[in-house]
Design a protein around this motif. Structure first.
Motif, short mmCIF file in Angstrom:
data_model
loop_
_atom_site.label_atom_id
_atom_site.label_comp_id
_atom_site.label_asym_id
_atom_site.label_seq_id
_atom_site.Cartn_x
_atom_site.Cartn_y
_atom_site.Cartn_z
N THR B 147 1.37 -0.89 0.14
CA THR B 147 -0.17 -0.07 -0.16
C THR B 147 0.51 1.19 0.32
O THR B 147 0.71 2.19 -0.81
N VAL B 148 2.28 1.22 0.50
CA VAL B 148 3.52 2.44 1.23
C VAL B 148 3.03 2.62 -0.38
O VAL B 148 3.52 3.61 -0.38
N SER B 149 3.59 1.54 -1.07
CA SER B 149 5.01 1.80 -2.12
C SER B 149 3.95 2.44 -3.42
O SER B 149 3.75 2.94 -3.77
N ALA B 150 2.34 1.49 -3.61
CA ALA B 150 1.19 2.44 -4.42
C ALA B 150 1.41 3.96 -4.20
O ALA B 150 0.92 4.80 -5.30
N GLN B 151 1.49 4.59 -2.63
CA GLN B 151 0.88 5.12 -2.77
C GLN B 151 1.88 6.59 -2.76
O GLN B 151 1.60 7.35 -3.62
N ILE B 277 12.14 18.06 -2.38
CA ILE B 277 10.57 17.40 -2.10
C ILE B 277 11.31 16.14 -1.20
O ILE B 277 10.60 15.28 -0.71
N ARG B 278 12.22 15.88 -1.00
CA ARG B 278 12.85 14.73 -0.19
C ARG B 278 12.55 14.73 1.31
O ARG B 278 11.57 13.36 1.69
N GLY B 279 12.18 15.45 2.14
CA GLY B 279 11.78 15.48 3.36
C GLY B 279 10.64 14.96 3.66
O GLY B 279 10.06 14.77 3.77
N LEU B 280 9.77 16.07 2.54
CA LEU B 280 8.13 15.76 2.31
C LEU B 280 7.91 14.71 2.52
O LEU B 280 7.04 14.06 2.36
N LEU B 281 8.43 13.67 1.13
CA LEU B 281 9.17 12.39 1.01
C LEU B 281 9.36 11.42 1.86
O LEU B 281 8.56 10.65 1.97
N MET B 282 9.38 11.35 3.23
CA MET B 282 10.19 11.34 4.18
C MET B 282 9.21 11.38 5.05
O MET B 282 8.34 10.06 5.82
N LEU B 283 8.82 12.08 5.06
CA LEU B 283 7.15 12.29 5.89
C LEU B 283 6.14 11.84 5.74
O LEU B 283 5.39 11.05 6.31
N ALA B 284 5.59 12.07 4.27
CA ALA B 284 4.66 10.81 3.89
C ALA B 284 4.72 9.51 3.96
O ALA B 284 4.37 8.25 4.23
N LEU B 285 6.11 9.01 3.48
CA LEU B 285 6.54 7.58 3.96
C LEU B 285 6.33 7.87 5.07
O LEU B 285 5.28 6.35 5.91
N LEU B 286 6.56 7.97 6.74
CA LEU B 286 6.76 7.97 7.17
C LEU B 286 4.81 7.83 7.82
O LEU B 286 5.02 6.94 8.16
N PHE B 287 4.60 8.85 7.89
CA PHE B 287 2.72 8.49 8.07
C PHE B 287 2.17 8.36 7.97
O PHE B 287 1.52 7.15 8.39
N ARG B 288 2.12 7.69 5.79
CA ARG B 288 1.60 6.43 5.62
C ARG B 288 1.86 5.01 5.79
O ARG B 288 0.81 3.98 6.43
N THR B 289 2.94 4.93 6.45
CA THR B 289 3.64 3.93 6.94
C THR B 289 3.33 3.23 8.95
O THR B 289 2.77 1.96 7.84
N ILE B 290 2.81 4.19 9.36
CA ILE B 290 2.15 4.07 10.16
C ILE B 290 0.94 3.74 10.08
O ILE B 290 0.52 2.93 11.23
#
Lengths: 476, 358
Positions: B147-151, B277-290
């Motif tokens: 799901t996280v990869s797809a998102q 965008i790297r920081g925001l991508l990491m943030l999105a990754l973090l939120f969506r993983t949790i």
């Protein structure tokens, strides 16, 4: 001086008035509120409507029935949360019979033996309930003399069928030619159906869109049969249990505690054959059966949308099929008993898992509320109200009511009601019910979706039950 | 030489000794709180002990506040309400459930007794309970990755699209954001019908083209695909929003300079766009993983955990809420919490390391 006289007169008048109102005269009526948690569907809506329109408490108190109508899918979660959180909100709860053990042991459901003993009239009505229903809806331990509940809406599985399809002359002729047996058309013929006949109906009526069906090209893919086969709640156990009992097998029998075993009983050869028979029906059902999500609401929807010829489902969902606004088959219906199995003596064995719900009293209900609650239950189980309930689409478990010749005319399925009652058994009432049920549902789902065979499924269930019930001291 | 006049500083009170009875003696209050709480829990019924412990917590809190006021720790006083709310709403329930995980307790029973680590041992090693837990955990891991990869992929691509100006962009953006605003239940019901082999448009469309009977949800692969698609449909717009915020913050002159230097599109993206965008991508990754780790709602709505799609969160709901095995549920929750904390810290470590390197 004059002023003093007036004051004395006023005080005397006031005293007289207060005596008239509060002492010598009749006492003021108390306001008693009974709070009830119920699933949101016609049987409970009808009960509330009858109460609002007709109920007059004998006590003269102002009795209010406050009902929380909770959607079925959330019902258990909400009731469970309310009880275990300690909020003590409800005096009455409509409970599935299987929940009795869990909530009696927790101290939430009130035993009613004392109330029955204190009121012979109440006890007489109570004992007029059919024994299968009384055992299922009221007793914990199952089939003991400890009573807890009163039938709110008793229910059984019946066969819904489309007579426009099954009574069609060409279909009748072709079925006879293929199976050397008459295609059931009337209610009585459906009553005589075995699961093998039911399977034949499934095989016979599998039609592709455009193929001829009852003299016309089918508008869509059409299927012969539907029975519940869903992973949610109890949407496969309720069907499988019946088949197991009919074919000589058994589930773990709590009336045999502590000697009754799960290993060797739950996975007996007869039980395995029964599950195999159930699984063999799936290929003749609408394709959703293969996904493990064909619950009772889905089979009902498929039937009302005209996608299947026969559907085995609870009477409780029948009212919708008669409503032309939401049913495309409302004028084409015929009902019979659930299919059975031919026994060694040639007679049909019809064991089935009981449906429906009792309502129970909670332990924190006050004496004043209990007094009114008993009056309410007596009113609800009274012959007149039970007849009205049945006429509005409900069912009655009171023998004197359902034995009345008028009863069968209320709804087309009522003909099957009384003969079905003798064949009803219930699933476990023990506090471990939810663990037993969810594990069994998981395992049945694996079988329904083709991941394991019947033998492995029942072996896994038996192992789990043996372990759980041994730990709980119910198997020794 | 400038001589400053002496400033009169109001004298601060000295801290009371441990046994001195004073409203600001937080040490004494804490000591009394701990001792009396322990005695109340040990000797009194649970419902009485609960209120006594609550009153003692309030007493200690008051002592801290009075102490802070008298010694002018105004900063501490200002954050005290926030800490109180945090304690009441988060920390206390967290500690309470941690405590429960060491007891044998079922919410529909009245009995409770201490079992130490037995619940943890059971959920991790019991041959029946642990097998289900591990299986659900593996499924959860699979859903997290898928799901996280797809998102991330869909969200990133949508952001790249909407970073440009084109006709009807504003309206399309609203349309794309809509799934994120819908309730999960509404989306779940929608997808239930979308995938339904009899009534659903997906089976209808595929059957019309390929013939036969297409049933998406009749296998594990199909059921997982259905859940992943529904989840990506709902949450890719969230990733898009975050990435879009990064994209619009890139200064235009950097692109203009790159254009003058005839830098390739890939290099332009990698050296100019990506660092923003790297920081925001990491943030999105973090939120969506949790969030993906907690996936339960769509599974309940689409498969009820059937077809081998049971996740650890749904499994936990069944254990704790349906079967009322509160202590066992608490133990599973803490194992999950531990995993999420490890995962989060791993992300943060990686993110910080990359930031330091850059």
């Amino acid at each position: 001086m004059m002023t003093t006289k007036i004051k004395v007169a006023m005080v005397a008048a006031g005293l007289a008035a207060s005596l008239m109102i509060g002492g010598a005269g009749p006492s003021l009526a108390d306001e008693v509120t009974l709070r009830m948690a119920v699933p949101d569907w016609p049987p409970t809506r009808i009960m509330k409507k009858f109460f609002d329109e007709q109920y007059k408490p004998k006590s003269g108190n102002a009795v209010k029935l406050e009902v929380d109508f909770i959607p079925w899918p959330d019902f258990y979660t909400r009731v469970n949360a309310s009880l275990t959180s300690g909020e003590r909100k409800y005096n009455f709860i409509v409970s599935d019979s299987q929940w009795l053990g869990a909530f009696v042991e927790g101290g939430y459901f009130r035993k009613v033996n004392d109330l029955l003993e204190a009121d012979p009239e109440f006890k007489k009505t109570f004992m007029d309930i059919h024994p299968s229903l009384l055992n299922a809806y009221s007793t914990y331990p199952y089939k003991s003399q400890n009573y807890y509940g009163f039938p709110q809406f008793p229910d059984v599985l019946v066969t819904y069928a489309r007579k426009d399809v099954i009574c069609d002359e060409t279909e009748q002729k072709n079925f006879l030619a293929k199976y050397k047996k008459k295609l059931p058309c009337t209610g009585e013929e459906i009553d005589a159906m075995t699961w093998d006949d039911f399977r034949n109906v499934g095989e016979f009526f599998r039609r592709r869109k455009g193929e001829m069906l009852a003299g016309k090209p089918a508008e869509d893919d059409f299927y012969g049969i539907a029975v519940q086969a869903g992973k949610g709640y109890d949407f496969s156990s309720m069907q499988v249990n019946g088949l197991i009992w009919q074919m000589g097998g058994d589930i773990w029998d709590e009336t045999k505690v502590p000697k009754g075993q799960a290993q060797g009983v739950v996975n007996s050869p007869a039980a395995v054959k029964a599950l195999e028979k159930y699984l063999s029906l799936l290929e003749y059902m609408p394709p959703v059966a293969k996904t493990g999500t064909m619950d009772i609401f889905k089979t009902d929807e498929l039937f009302r949308e005209g996608k299947v010829a026969m559907n085995v489902n609870w009477i409780g969902l029948g009212e919708a099929s008669l409503d032309p606004k939401i049913s495309r088959v409302s004028d084409k219906l015929v009902f019979g008993m659930m299919p059975g199995t031919t026994g060694p003596d040639g007679k049909i064995v019809r064991w089935s898992n009981i449906g429906g719900q009792p309502f129970v009293l909670t332990t924190w209900t006050t004496d004043a509320q209990i007094k009114e609650a008993v009056e309410f239950v007596k009113w609800w189980l009274s012959s007149g109200i039970q007849h009205q309930f049945a006429a509005a689409g409900g069912q009655s478990g009171i023998k004197s009511v359902y034995s009345d010749p008028k009863y069968v005319a209320y709804r087309p399925w009522n003909r099957t009601w009384a003969p079905s009652l003798d064949w009803q058994k219930d699933v476990w009432h023990v506090p471990q019910f939810f663990e037993l049920l969810t594990q069994q549902q998981d395992q049945f789902d694996r079988a329904i979706t083709g991941k394991q065979n019947a033998k492995t499924t029942l072996d896994n269930i038996a192992k789990f039950q043996q372990n759980l019930l041994s730990e709980a001291g119910l198997i020794k | 030489m400038l001589v400053l006049p002496p400033v009169s500083v109001p004298s601060l009170r000295t801290s009371p000794t441990l046994l001195e009875i004073s409203a600001d003696n937080w040490r004494l209050a804490s000591l009394v709180g701990v001792v009396v709480s322990a005695l109340a829990v040990a000797a009194l019924p649970a419902d009485v002990a609960f209120w006594i412990v609550g009153a003692l917590v309030a007493l200690v809190a008051v002592a801290f506040v009075v102490n802070a006021y008298r010694r002018r720790y105004y900063g501490g006083l200002l954050v005290a309400p926030a800490i109180a709310v945090l304690f009441a709403m988060n920390i206390f329930p967290l500690l309470w459930s941690l405590g429960l995980s060491f007891f044998a307790y079922q919410s529909n029973r009245q009995s409770i007794w201490f079992v130490g680590l037995n619940n943890y041992i059971k959920v991790l090693t019991n041959d029946i309970a642990a097998a289900d837990n591990w299986h659900a955990l593996i499924n959860t891991g699979m859903f997290v990755v898928l799901t996280v990869s797809a998102q991330m992929i869909v969200g990133f691509m949508l952001a790249m699209l909407f970073a440009k100006q084109f006709p009807l962009r504003k309206y399309l953006l609203i349309l794309v954001l809509t799934p994120m605003m819908l309730s999960v239940v509404a989306s779940g019901v929608f997808f239930t019908y979308y995938y339904d082999p009899t009534f659903g448009i997906l089976s209808y469309a595929i059957n019309s083209i390929a013939g036969g009977q297409f049933i998406l949800m009749d296998s594990k692969a199909g059921a997982v695909a259905g859940i992943v698609f529904a989840d990506a449909w709902m949450w890719s717009p969230f990733v898009m929003l975050l990435v879009l915020a990064g994209l619009v913050s890139v200064p235009k002159y950097l692109y203009e300079a790159a254009a003058i230097d005839r830098v390739s599109a890939w290099r332009r993206f990698w050296t100019i766009t990506f660092p923003y965008i790297r920081g925001l991508l990491m943030l999105a990754l973090l939120f969506r993983t949790i969030e993906a780790f907690k996936l339960a709602d769509l599974v309940i709505l689409l498969t009820k955990g059937g077809n081998d799609t049971m996740t650890i969160s749904y499994h936990l709901i069944r254990i704790a809420n349906e079967q009322n095995k509160t202590s066992e549920g608490a133990a599973i929750s803490y194992i999950m919490l531990f995993m999420v904390i490890v995962l989060t810290n791993l992300y943060l470590y990686l993110a910080n390391r990359r930031t330091r390197e850059s």
